[in-house]
Write a protein that holds these residues in place. Structure first.
Motif, PDB file in Angstrom:
ATOM      1  N   GLY A  97      30.852  66.240 -17.236  1.00 25.40           N
ATOM      2  CA  GLY A  97      30.260  66.331 -18.577  1.00 25.40           C
ATOM      3  C   GLY A  97      30.680  65.201 -19.499  1.00 25.40           C
ATOM      4  O   GLY A  97      30.254  65.158 -20.649  1.00 25.40           O
ATOM      5  N   ASP A  98      31.509  64.279 -19.012  1.00 26.17           N
ATOM      6  CA  ASP A  98      31.945  63.174 -19.879  1.00 26.17           C
ATOM      7  C   ASP A  98      31.429  61.837 -19.365  1.00 26.17           C
ATOM      8  O   ASP A  98      31.976  60.794 -19.696  1.00 26.17           O
ATOM      9  CB  ASP A  98      33.480  63.138 -19.959  1.00 26.17           C
ATOM     10  N   THR A  99      30.389  61.902 -18.550  1.00 28.24           N
ATOM     11  CA  THR A  99      29.915  60.679 -17.906  1.00 28.24           C
ATOM     12  C   THR A  99      28.439  60.476 -18.216  1.00 28.24           C
ATOM     13  O   THR A  99      27.681  61.442 -18.295  1.00 28.24           O
ATOM     14  CB  THR A  99      30.141  60.808 -16.375  1.00 28.24           C
ATOM     15  N   VAL A 127      32.474  65.674 -27.465  1.00 25.88           N
ATOM     16  CA  VAL A 127      32.188  64.277 -27.788  1.00 25.88           C
ATOM     17  C   VAL A 127      31.070  63.721 -26.897  1.00 25.88           C
ATOM     18  O   VAL A 127      30.196  62.984 -27.343  1.00 25.88           O
ATOM     19  CB  VAL A 127      33.473  63.428 -27.613  1.00 25.88           C
ATOM     20  N   MET A 128      31.110  64.110 -25.647  1.00 22.57           N
ATOM     21  CA  MET A 128      30.247  63.436 -24.678  1.00 22.57           C
ATOM     22  C   MET A 128      29.100  64.279 -24.136  1.00 22.57           C
ATOM     23  O   MET A 128      28.174  63.754 -23.530  1.00 22.57           O
ATOM     24  CB  MET A 128      31.104  62.985 -23.486  1.00 22.57           C
ATOM     25  N   VAL A 129      29.190  65.609 -24.333  1.00 18.62           N
ATOM     26  CA  VAL A 129      28.293  66.479 -23.575  1.00 18.62           C
ATOM     27  C   VAL A 129      26.804  66.203 -23.825  1.00 18.62           C
ATOM     28  O   VAL A 129      26.005  66.202 -22.886  1.00 18.62           O
ATOM     29  CB  VAL A 129      28.664  67.966 -23.785  1.00 18.62           C
ATOM     30  N   ARG A 173      28.579  55.557 -16.028  1.00 17.93           N
ATOM     31  CA  ARG A 173      29.762  55.067 -16.742  1.00 17.93           C
ATOM     32  C   ARG A 173      30.535  56.289 -17.197  1.00 17.93           C
ATOM     33  O   ARG A 173      29.985  57.175 -17.847  1.00 17.93           O
ATOM     34  CB  ARG A 173      29.362  54.260 -17.984  1.00 17.93           C
ATOM     35  N   THR A 174      31.796  56.320 -16.812  1.00 19.25           N
ATOM     36  CA  THR A 174      32.609  57.460 -17.219  1.00 19.25           C
ATOM     37  C   THR A 174      33.649  57.026 -18.237  1.00 19.25           C
ATOM     38  O   THR A 174      33.959  55.836 -18.341  1.00 19.25           O
ATOM     39  CB  THR A 174      33.277  58.129 -15.988  1.00 19.25           C
ATOM     40  N   ARG A 187      40.350  63.153 -25.020  1.00 18.31           N
ATOM     41  CA  ARG A 187      39.236  62.219 -25.203  1.00 18.31           C
ATOM     42  C   ARG A 187      39.639  61.080 -26.140  1.00 18.31           C
ATOM     43  O   ARG A 187      40.429  61.281 -27.063  1.00 18.31           O
ATOM     44  CB  ARG A 187      38.034  62.945 -25.808  1.00 18.31           C
ATOM     45  N   ASN A 188      39.056  59.897 -25.895  1.00 16.80           N
ATOM     46  CA  ASN A 188      39.328  58.751 -26.758  1.00 16.80           C
ATOM     47  C   ASN A 188      38.793  59.037 -28.168  1.00 16.80           C
ATOM     48  O   ASN A 188      37.795  59.734 -28.332  1.00 16.80           O
ATOM     49  CB  ASN A 188      38.649  57.499 -26.203  1.00 16.80           C
ATOM     50  N   VAL A 189      39.449  58.462 -29.139  1.00 14.86           N
ATOM     51  CA  VAL A 189      39.081  58.751 -30.535  1.00 14.86           C
ATOM     52  C   VAL A 189      37.830  57.975 -30.928  1.00 14.86           C
ATOM     53  O   VAL A 189      37.689  56.807 -30.619  1.00 14.86           O
ATOM     54  CB  VAL A 189      40.253  58.350 -31.462  1.00 14.86           C
TER      55      VAL A 189
END
Lengths: 482, 399
Positions: A176-178, A76-78, A313-314, A468-470
């Motif tokens: 990797g999610d920030t 999702v975030m990478v 921001r994470t 992870r948040n949807v």
């Protein structure tokens, strides 16, 4: 019906006074920390105002940095995270993304976006880690190297793998999610460049959002806070921790956690202590303790600093269960570390670390949940035995509510005085949330801390990562509305 | 007073403390926003970033009217802020001088105002730098020699802003006396718009090794300077390894015949990081015909030299194929591994890009098809030759 006879009133009365003394000590400590934080925040913001960042960006003499990003199932975030890292406003850096055996599309997304070319690349097995399966270099941006390794079930192993590939004297551990702000590295490394012989670690404040990939700017261009209540509380929690407390620890030389989401470390120091340990649930706290222990014991000059700047921001959990899992792990990790380094407690040879930092962690963070549990038990008994003076209880509750909100207010005040980045409306929102913390947020954290303490006592070492948040397929933030 | 009264009193104290702090945050922000709006209004009225000196007297009076309402603390703070637009700093500097007078600002800049506020001193120095006061160089020199690192740091930045020869001389003096972190001083010298090479050249024979090091490093900007490479090539025999390393790096940047011969000599240096930098210098200069001199370093005893040799050979491009392929039969494991890695890397798109981006070639330009053919040919040759030399691609392990 009155049960006020025998041992019960004595128990309630003793517990009441013990808790009162404990709270008094805690507030006295907090007030002292707030004073130190205010001094440090003012000092750092003035220092930044006279810093020539434009000159540093163009400088050939800035210390190059290896950014080590660890990603496990971060599809999702990478991409957003990597893009933000590659856009760092810094003269020379490399980005080593360690894909810790992801089972989702993390690697394929990176391959597609950055045109990764597999190959054999030179690296040294200095610190132990699980075997590397493949190494890729981006054709689009040669600064990006992706290392695909076997999953070890902890963050430390991936970090150690990244360190083996790192080529520069300093590395920056990131998640990797920030999503990182463009000047994150520059701001932190400017302190290193001033005194590279002494500065071995730098941390900085990062905010929390449900979906950090969206740039949260209001119509006036100011930064806005997430409209989700749980995210707001987490953001305030981190702001309190970094701006109201860690600045004080940094000033006193006893900053005990250089957090993994943004931590600059001097590579030779980490290699000297043998890399990150996978025997702890929170490798970042343990590493910070280990370095303090070693350098203080050997009487070597060193500094681990914390900055007030918001650098990233994470993603924070947007459900209570996910938040509980995350905070349980943090508490467990903290307890494991404190137990391991318990011999530093009140030992003058460890300076402020042994006399201020570790005692605070032991008395107020490790024992805090147990004291709370004791107070709840006492409260239960008192109510059951009709011993309780309700007006007094309510007044005390009010004291705790507003006294607990003061550090939040100070943190907001210090942040706003230095950066003026939030809109006034958001500042008021954050200020008003302060007193609500005790009812809406603190119970969740207390529960998680008690759970973490229980897991620690049971010897549970599992690494529990929150889901992870949807997001909706079209990536709209509206999908995240509660 | 009973227990309830005591706690109620405590509650009132805590509540008003929280309320007061919160109100302070909001009011402070409102005040700040008001001031920002006033400054923006002034900027709009002035027509963007017009210098204060060019303002009409009427506009200038209007701006000073706004600034006059700001407290001294705020004016001093904004003046020292390097991120402020030029016109703001100029206007504030003028404001400070007109309200508090030059003698007082000079005293503050010299740290003789009786106060110990380092930030006020830095602001005063900023004001004097902006107006190019005749005493500013001496004041900045004194500030740079201060033990307070913040004052010294500000002095370094302000000297960099002065951009004149006298400022460069002070910065070089600071390098010599080690008054502040050398890399930060070098950053300012490196960003000087006016050339300072004539100040740096005498330092090449300085008795202090760190001065020779910085002279060599900073001279790399002056690529077109006559005889520079020849001068630097003389330093390949410098007794200090860090100086030789800087020589290798600078030769790799400035280029020329002397640079190549100097870098070649440094390939045999007894110190590993000097050899590594010499290899990188040859890589930077893309001296393909010297690939044969770099390939032995693939078997160097130090890992950093082996790594540098690999990277240098890759930077030289596909023409090194012949020399590198010869290393595949080397008895040394490192040399064989390194050669294989280089051969794989030189087929990379970076090389293709290099080929297509060479407009000075006077033979038929390469087409996408011909590049593809060449690449496939090289790829085929390398892949064929690797197993022949006993190299198993599937089990390859480097270092």
């Amino acid at each position: 019906m009155t049960m006020a006879s025998g041992w019960l009133p004595i128990f309630v009365e003793v517990t009441f006074f013990v808790c009162l003394i404990y709270m008094g000590l805690l507030f006295a400590f907090i007030v002292a920390m707030l004073i130190f934080s205010s001094i440090e925040s003012r000092y750092r913001s003035r220092q930044q105002e006279v810093e020539d960042y434009e000159g540093l960006v163009r400088s050939r003499y800035m210390v190059p940095v290896s950014i080590i990003a660890c990603a496990y199932n971060e599809e999702v975030m990478v991409l957003v995270s990597v893009a933000s890292l590659l856009s760092q406003n810094y003269p020379e850096f490399e980005l080593i993304l360690v894909d810790d055996g992801s089972t989702d599309a993390t690697l394929s997304l990176l391959q597609r976006e950055y045109d990764l070319q597999p190959g054999e690349y030179f690296y040294r097995d200095i610190v132990p880690c699980k075997p590397v399966r493949a190494i890729y270099r981006s054709r689009k941006d040669p600064r990006l190297v992706v290392v695909h390794k076997e999953n070890a079930g902890n963050h430390a192993d991936a970090l150690n793998c990244g360190i083996n590939f790192a080529r520069y004297p300093y590395f920056c551990s990131v998640d990797g999610d920030t999503v990182y702000l463009p000047n994150a590295l520059l701001k932190a490394m400017s302190l290193v460049a001033t005194d590279p012989a002494a500065v071995v670690g730098v941390a900085s404040f990062f905010g929390v959002s449900r979906a950090p990939e969206f740039d949260e700017r209001g119509t006036d261009g100011g930064r806005t806070v997430d409209r989700h209540l749980l995210s707001n509380f987490q953001h305030l929690d981190l702001m309190r921790s970094f701006v109201a407390y860690r600045l004080a620890y940094s000033r006193l030389g006893c900053m005990l956690c250089n957090p993994g989401a943004f931590a600059i470390w001097r590579r030779d120091v980490i290699l000297e202590v043998g890399g990150f340990s996978n025997g702890f649930s929170s490798e970042d706290i343990e590493m910070t303790f280990r370095i303090h222990e070693k350098f203080r014991r050997e009487k070597r000059p060193y500094r681990i600093l914390s900055l007030p700047d918001m650098v990233a921001r994470t993603e924070g959990p947007d459900s209570v269960s996910a938040l509980v899992r995350q905070r349980t792990r943090w508490q467990k990790g903290m307890l494991e570390t404190v137990w391991h380094y318990r011999y530093m407690l009140f030992r003058p040879r460890y300076g402020t670390v042994g006399m201020i930092g570790v005692p605070y962690v032991v008395i107020f963070e490790a024992l805090g949940p147990l004291m709370l549990a004791l107070s709840f038990v006492s409260l239960g008994f008192a109510i059951w035995a009709q011993l309780y003076d309700w007006p007094l209880y309510l007044v005390m509750m009010e004291i705790v509510i507003f006294a607990g909100a003061i550090p939040t207010t100070v943190a907001i005040s210090l942040h706003d005085a230095a950066y003026r980045d939030y809109s006034l409306r958001d500042i008021i929102r954050m200020l008003l949330l302060g007193p609500l913390d005790l009812f809406l947020y603190r119970p969740i954290i207390i529960y998680a801390e008690l759970r973490g303490t229980w897991q620690f006592l049971r010897g549970d070492r599992a690494w529990d990562k929150f889901e992870r948040n949807v997001r909706l397929a079209n990536g709209k933030k509206a999908a995240l509305a509660p | 007073m009973n227990r309830l009264d005591v706690f109620f009193f405590l509650f009132l104290v805590v509540f008003f403390l929280w309320f007061g702090l919160s109100a302070y945050v909001v009011l402070n922000r409102l005040l700040h926003d008001f001031r920002v709006r006033a400054l923006c209004k002034a900027q709009t009225g002035l027509g963007a970033s017009t210098a204060l000196t060019r303002l009409s007297p009427e506009r200038s009076r209007a701006l000073h009217g706004i600034l006059a309402r700001l407290p001294r603390r705020v004016i001093y703070r904004i003046t020292a802020d390097v991120s402020q637009p030029q016109w703001v700093s100029q206007a504030l500097s003028a404001q400070i001088l007109s309200r508090w007078g030059l003698p007082r600002v000079l005293k503050e800049a010299a740290g003789q105002d009786g106060g110990s506020d380092r930030w006020r001193r830095i602001s005063a120095l900023s004001v004097l730098t902006r107006i190019h006061n005749p005493r500013i160089h001496e004041l900045l020199r004194q500030a740079l020699a201060e033990k307070d690192r913040n004052i010294a740091a500000a002095a370094v930045v302000l000297l960099g802003k002065l951009q004149d020869e006298k400022a460069a001389e002070i910065l070089i003096l600071a390098l010599r006396e080690e008054w502040y972190t050398p890399s930060r001083i070098a950053t300012q010298l490196d960003n000087f718009a006016t050339p300072v090479a004539k100040l740096l050249l005498p330092l090449l024979v300085d008795p202090q090794p760190h001065m020779r090091y910085w002279a060599v490093a900073l001279l790399s900007r002056y690529r077109g300077f006559d005889y520079l490479a020849a001068l630097l090539a003389l330093l390949v025999g410098d007794p200090d390894a860090s100086v030789r390393k800087a020589v290798a790096q600078t030769l790799g940047i400035i280029g020329g015949r002397e640079a190549v011969s100097g870098a070649l000599k440094l390939l045999d240096d007894p110190v590993d990081f000097v050899r590594a930098n010499a290899a990188r210098a040859l890589g930077n200069l893309a001296q393909v015909k010297l690939a044969g001199s770099v390939t032995p370093l693939l078997a160097d005893r130090e890992w950093r030299v082996r790594l540098a040799a690999r990277e240098a050979l890759v930077d030289m491009g596909p023409a090194v194929r012949h020399d590198v392929t010869a290393q595949l039969t080397s008895p040394d494991d490192f040399a064989r591994d390194g050669a294989a890695e280089v051969l794989m890397a030189i087929q990379s798109p970076r090389v293709r890009k290099q080929l297509t981006g060479a407009p000075q070639w006077n033979y038929r330009p390469l087409t996408r098809t011909s590049i593809g053919k060449t690449r496939r040919k090289v790829e085929g040759e390398v892949k064929d030759s690797l197993p022949r030399f006993g190299f198993d691609l599937s089990n390859s392990k480097f270092s």
